[in-house]
Design a protein around this motif. Structure first.
Motif, PDB file in Angstrom:
ATOM      1  N   ARG A  16       4.968  -2.457  11.233  1.00  0.00           N
ATOM      2  CA  ARG A  16       4.262  -1.185  11.352  1.00  0.00           C
ATOM      3  C   ARG A  16       3.195  -1.424  12.417  1.00  0.00           C
ATOM      4  NH1 ARG A  16       0.519   0.488   6.169  1.00  0.00           N
ATOM      5  NH2 ARG A  16       0.494   2.730   6.428  1.00  0.00           N
ATOM      6  N   ASP A  50       1.453  -8.808  -1.635  1.00  0.00           N
ATOM      7  CA  ASP A  50       0.153  -8.186  -1.333  1.00  0.00           C
ATOM      8  C   ASP A  50      -0.955  -9.141  -1.759  1.00  0.00           C
ATOM      9  OD1 ASP A  50      -0.570  -4.932  -0.688  1.00  0.00           O
ATOM     10  OD2 ASP A  50      -2.219  -6.251  -1.312  1.00  0.00           O
ATOM     11  N   SER A  51      -2.066  -9.074  -1.025  1.00  0.00           N
ATOM     12  CA  SER A  51      -3.200  -9.943  -1.343  1.00  0.00           C
ATOM     13  C   SER A  51      -4.092  -9.318  -2.411  1.00  0.00           C
ATOM     14  CB  SER A  51      -4.011 -10.224  -0.071  1.00  0.00           C
ATOM     15  OG  SER A  51      -4.273  -9.015   0.603  1.00  0.00           O
ATOM     16  N   ARG A 105      -1.944  -2.433   6.907  1.00  0.00           N
ATOM     17  CA  ARG A 105      -2.598  -1.446   7.788  1.00  0.00           C
ATOM     18  C   ARG A 105      -3.188  -2.120   9.024  1.00  0.00           C
ATOM     19  NH1 ARG A 105      -6.707   0.177   3.212  1.00  0.00           N
ATOM     20  NH2 ARG A 105      -5.227  -1.029   2.032  1.00  0.00           N
ATOM     21  N   ASP A 139      -1.974 -14.007   0.580  1.00  0.00           N
ATOM     22  CA  ASP A 139      -2.172 -13.603   1.975  1.00  0.00           C
ATOM     23  C   ASP A 139      -0.911 -13.958   2.767  1.00  0.00           C
ATOM     24  OD1 ASP A 139      -2.844 -13.385   4.648  1.00  0.00           O
ATOM     25  OD2 ASP A 139      -4.819 -14.305   4.419  1.00  0.00           O
ATOM     26  N   ALA A 140      -0.233 -12.933   3.245  1.00  0.00           N
ATOM     27  CA  ALA A 140       1.071 -13.135   3.887  1.00  0.00           C
ATOM     28  C   ALA A 140       0.975 -13.793   5.262  1.00  0.00           C
ATOM     29  CB  ALA A 140       1.811 -11.800   3.995  1.00  0.00           C
ATOM     30  N   GLY A 166       0.839  -1.201   0.000  1.00  0.00           N
ATOM     31  CA  GLY A 166       0.000   0.000   0.000  1.00  0.00           C
ATOM     32  C   GLY A 166       0.868   1.244   0.000  1.00  0.00           C
ATOM     33  N   ARG A 167       0.387   2.281   0.668  1.00  0.00           N
ATOM     34  CA  ARG A 167       1.112   3.568   0.631  1.00  0.00           C
ATOM     35  C   ARG A 167       2.519   3.419   1.186  1.00  0.00           C
ATOM     36  NH1 ARG A 167      -3.713   6.185   3.761  1.00  0.00           N
ATOM     37  NH2 ARG A 167      -3.539   4.046   4.513  1.00  0.00           N
TER      38      ARG A 167
END
Ligand code: AMP
Length: 150
Positions: free
Chosen positions: A106, A38-39, A82, A59-60, A17-18
Motif C-alpha cells: 500500500r 500487527d504490532s 499506514r 513489528d513486521a 488496520g482498516r
C-alpha cells in the motif's frame, strides 16, 4: 534462504488496520490460508468473527517476526500498514531477501510508485485509485470522455 516449500494458498497480511483486516477477512473467506501481523494487539479486533487464519503480534520490519508469520512458505505478502516506508521495507524483505513470489505494498505517495516497481513490488495507491474513480465519474456525469480531462 528459502528452505521451506512454498504454500500456494498462504498469504501474509502485514498491518491489521482498516485495510489489512478487511483483506485478511475477505481472503480467508475465499479459502486462502491467511496469517495477519500487527504490532498492536487491539488491531486484531477488526477481523471478522469468521476469520480462520493466524494472528502474529510484532513489528513486521523485524525478519524474526515475518518468519513467525511463515513468510518463507508464503506465496504472497501484502504490506498494508499506514506507513509507506514500513510497507516498502516489508515488501522488499519479502521479495528480495526471502524470495516470496508476489509482494504488494500500500503506498500513499504516488511519486514513490516507480521505485517500488523497479524492485518488482506491486503497489496499490489509494490516492491514484480515488483520483481515477472520481475522474471517471465526473467525466461520465458531464458527458466528456475520460481522455479529454486533464
Ligand atoms: P490502518 O491505517 O487503519 O489500515 O492501520 C494500519 C495498521 O498497521 C495498524 O493496526 C498498525 O498497528 C499496523 N502497523 C503499523 N506499523 C506496523 C509494523 N511495523 N508492524 C506491524 N504492524 C504495523
Amino acid at each position: 534462504m528459502a528452505t521451506h516449500p512454498r504454500n500456494g494458498n498462504l498469504v501474509v497480511v502485514v498491518g491489521c488496520g482498516r485495510l489489512g483486516s478487511l483483506l485478511a477477512s475477505r481472503l480467508s473467506r475465499r479459502g486462502l490460508e491467511v496469517v495477519v501481523v500487527d504490532s498492536d494487539e487491539r488491531a486484531f479486533g477488526g477481523l471478522s468473527p469468521e476469520f480462520s487464519g493466524f494472528r502474529v503480534l510484532g513489528d513486521a520490519t523485524e525478519l524474526a517476526v515475518l518468519r513467525r508469520a511463515r513468510v518463507e512458505e508464503a506465496s504472497t505478502v501484502i504490506a498494508a500498514t499506514r506507513d509507506d516506508s514500513t510497507n516498502m521495507m516489508v515488501a522488499q524483505v519479502a521479495k528480495q531477501v526471502v524470495g516470496v513470489p508476489q509482494a504488494f505494498a500500500r503506498v500513499f505517495d504516488p511519486s514513490r510508485e516507480a521505485i517500488y516497481h523497479r524492485l518488482e513490488i506491486d503497489t496499490v495507491c489509494p490516492t491514484n485509485l480515488a483520483a481515477n474513480v472520481i475522474v471517471e465519474r465526473v467525466a461520465s456525469a458531464l458527458a466528456v470522455t475520460p481522455e479529454a480531462t486533464p
